[in-house]
Design an enzyme around this catalytic site. Structure first.
Site, short mmCIF file in Angstrom:
data_model
loop_
_atom_site.label_atom_id
_atom_site.label_comp_id
_atom_site.label_asym_id
_atom_site.label_seq_id
_atom_site.Cartn_x
_atom_site.Cartn_y
_atom_site.Cartn_z
N ARG A 1 0.83 -1.22 0.00
CA ARG A 1 0.00 0.00 0.00
C ARG A 1 0.86 1.27 0.00
NH1 ARG A 1 -4.55 -0.73 4.37
NH2 ARG A 1 -4.99 -2.71 3.41
N ARG B 1 -3.17 6.66 1.14
CA ARG B 1 -3.72 7.82 1.81
C ARG B 1 -2.78 8.57 2.74
NH1 ARG B 1 -9.43 5.86 4.22
NH2 ARG B 1 -8.35 3.86 4.28
N ARG C 1 -6.51 11.76 -5.68
CA ARG C 1 -7.82 11.13 -5.47
C ARG C 1 -8.93 12.16 -5.53
NH1 ARG C 1 -9.55 6.56 -1.06
NH2 ARG C 1 -11.72 7.15 -0.92
N ASP D 1 -7.54 -2.00 -7.14
CA ASP D 1 -8.27 -2.55 -6.01
C ASP D 1 -8.28 -4.07 -6.14
OD1 ASP D 1 -10.03 -1.82 -3.68
OD2 ASP D 1 -11.32 -3.22 -4.74
N TYR E 1 -15.59 -11.42 0.19
CA TYR E 1 -16.31 -10.17 -0.07
C TYR E 1 -17.59 -10.42 -0.87
CZ TYR E 1 -12.15 -7.67 1.54
OH TYR E 1 -11.12 -7.19 2.30
#
Lengths: 367, 367
Positions: free
Chosen positions: A28, A32, A41, A78, A154
């Protein structure tokens, strides 16, 4: 034709070939915690728009490389692109994580599900090629996918879960339905990763984020078996270069021997597993990637350096170690901090590759 | 004086003494999956009122024993009673889990924190005595506490956490502050469990729910060491009876050898650890408790029976196994289901205690 690779430490370490120092990247790493990522973003509109536009995906993939001496880039995307391409209707709610408009609960749901077509994931392939070109051979590009089990969690739960009661209910009640779902996912993932390799990915990682919530026998039957099938079906040499595979099961530390026998080139480890023990257990079978606690990045420079030193010493001498965090970098980390970690890996790592460096020096003197 | 214990299978198994069949209880056996529990809770007003009133706590503790042939009762309480008694202001928000009005982040916060006084936890002691009397010797009563590390996570994070960044930040940045917090908690937990033993608890369990989020060395330094201190300070014989201790670290399967050396009588295992391997690793040092996946309770009767059989066969012959789930029972389980599990344990467990049963028969014939 892509430009020649200048820094191949990461690929060499995965193949256990001599390196001058231990390579490092961070799961990652485009994310963020970086203000420039947050700006991109905001510019793209939302997370999925960022993933689905190859220029944006390329922009954020390269951002951490501008800040840190990383030895690899990883495709920004993703893990749920495959279920999305299968028509599940992926969306994100603020602060809630991923959700699906459809959930898979019955035999009819599974039967109606198509294999994901690489054509429907063309935006990912485009991003891979765009990034590989933009990298200009600076470092290798890693492609990736979620594991079938992880994707299935998921799809069956309809999003994130704490107890996995729907998918485990299916596993214990109607294992044949779950196997059919996993079979379709394994084919989809194989095609998807091969597509990424053809598009320019120089290594691939399978993220099995949720394999660790299973018992040992169920992990082997419902997660590892399908990752093996994928590895068996992957393109392992492309354009004359070996394409290494990394398998990462979070909380899988009890099953390293089984994972090492899967045909993977490397195993990713989370921080709960001792690096020295892991190396002793897998022997020369696979390379190891990891495994510092991401929370070390909240500490001071000296502590980061000490902790890096412990992980490096745990692996010890020789090639076959790719340094990484044991899981993704947190969004709250100060972006000044990873620099200390990455520089410490390169600096402290060199002593474990002395023999290799001597050999490389000799080769250079011969030139 | 309390009534004599009629069913002592649970205590005997923890002490590795012969039993006729494998004893069983379920973590969180008094809980939301039971409609009668939900009725009591509605009657009490909220969760904390249920814990703080000994009549209510007794009522819900006994509820699962009316439905199932359980071999132990466990005090109904919350693991966060100690931080609450330290003045942290525990409260619950619907669907959000526990929260604290105060959080512990600095040296001053830790210095200002008192050791929890057993007097302030009198409602727990009263509940223990009330339940022990109400049980009338039917099965033994288990007391419990959270581990110092686990309690500290809630106190430092201010509630539940996914990344534990505040407490781990403290651990890496200022370990001495965290050690002081854990030292205070270890004393508090020791006093608390000894209070429960004096009040009537016949065994105690330390719940280390979050020890498994640490690396091996940090687990030993920040969680296991303090559990050892507690075990060293516990009353081990009370009213002429041994009081066994169970230590349960969720996701601690990689550290069984270290845990088994702690002085505990038994280790609780979650379902990710193989029972046969665990027994081989700990040898004769400790008894084992566990470890079926709670999600097995979503399956049909036959599957439950098969899975119970696998866990029992994993442990194999002889005493030293207490059957349990690998974690708490889920709130969504149909209350008809645990019956199949519990009856299967008793029925299928007997074959692993044949020698003991023959001996017991002989003793009975001598009477």
């Amino acid at each position: 034709m892509f430009p020649e690779l200048k820094n191949d430490r990461f690929i060499r370490a995965l193949l256990k070939q001599p390196v001058d120092t231990t390579p490092v990247w961070m799961m990652r790493q485009a994310g963020r915690y970086l203000p420039e990522y947050r700006a991109s973003r905001a510019h793209a509109g939302d997370f999925l728009s960022l993933c689905k536009n190859d220029e944006f995906a390329c922009e954020v993939t390269l951002q951490p490389l501008e800040r840190y001496e990383l030895d690899a880039a990883i495709l920004f995307s993703d893990i749920l692109t495959i279920p999305d391409a299968m028509g599940q209707g992926l969306y994100f709610e603020t602060g809630e994580g991923p959700k699906f408009k459809k959930v898979i609960r019955t035999e009819a749901d599974v039967d109606a599900l198509p294999i994901a077509k690489v054509n429907d994931l063309d935006y990912v392939m485009k991003a891979v090629t765009t990034i590989r070109n933009a990298l200009g051979g600076r470092v290798p590009l890693i492609g990736f996918s979620g594991s079938p089990w992880t994707l299935a969690t998921y799809m069956v739960e309809g999003g994130s879960s704490k107890d996995f009661r729907h998918i485990k209910g299916m596993m214990y009640k109607s294992p044949e339905i779950l196997h059919e779902l996993l079979r379709k996912l394994a084919i989809s993932v194989t095609d998807y990763l091969n597509g990424q390799i053809k598009a320019g990915a120089q290594a691939v990682q399978i993220f099995d984020t949720w394999g660790g919530v299973l018992s040992g026998p169920k992990y082997q039957e419902f997660s590892l078996m399908y990752m093996k099938q994928i590895i068996d079906g992957l393109i392992r040499v492309h354009d004359g270069k070996k394409i290494p595979v990394i398998m990462f099961t979070k909380n899988g530390g009890q099953w390293l021997e089984n994972m090492a026998a899967s045909g993977t080139d490397a195993l990713g480890l989370d921080w709960t597993t001792d690096m020295a023990e892991a190396r002793a257990r897998v022997g020369n079978k696979v390379a190891l990637q990891g495994n510092i606690d991401p929370c070390v990045l909240y500490a001071d420079k000296d502590v980061i350096r000490d902790q890096v030193g412990e992980v490096l010493a745990g692996f010890g001498n020789g090639s076959g170690h790719v340094f990484n965090l044991g899981h993704g970098i947190h969004q709250f980390v100060d972006p000044e901090q990873p620099k200390y970690l990455i520089d410490a890996v390169h600096e402290l790592g060199a002593q474990y590759h002395q023999e290799a460096s001597d050999q490389l020096d000799k080769l250079n003197n011969l030139d």
